[in-house]
Design a protein around this motif. Sequence first.
Motif: not given
Length: 157
Positions: A53-81
């Motif tokens: 869980a901790q390892e995955r949370q770190a991966a989430v944080t890095k991917l969110q940062a990548a989305v933000a750097r690309m000018g996107g709005n990073p997902e911060d919730d689980g799959t809501t679909t």
Amino acid sequence: MTHGDHTDNHADAGDTTTLNTLIGTLIDSVNGYQKAAADTENARFAEMFNARAQERQAAVTKLQAAVARMGGNPEDDGTTTGAIHRGWINLKEAVVGRDDEAIVKSVESGEDYLKEKFETALKHKDLPADARAAVEEAWTSVRAGHDQMSQLKHAID
């Protein structure tokens, strides 16, 4: 010039969507692992699930940062679909009975789903280098978690 910018922004939207799908699915796995850790009576499994869980949370944080750097709005919730994979759903049923075998099978099923999502994302040849690096780093964690849960499942079977 403007036309080129428009095309680039359009590609970025697709790229951020791809990353956000991975983020949502990873968040599902973080939640799934935390639930599995809280509900198993096996201390070794709980430790393993919490570490994942901790390892995955770190991966989430890095991917969110990548989305933000690309000018996107990073997902911060689980799959809501409603697409939360049945493996993580079955986990809820498994933990009610505190059945370690069922918990491990559910986690492993969730991992299979996550692995598929990453394999699909990695086929996007046109992901920006920064995004690809973040996805590949997260993929390392996903692959390791998948393999570990697969081995655990076979050890219990």
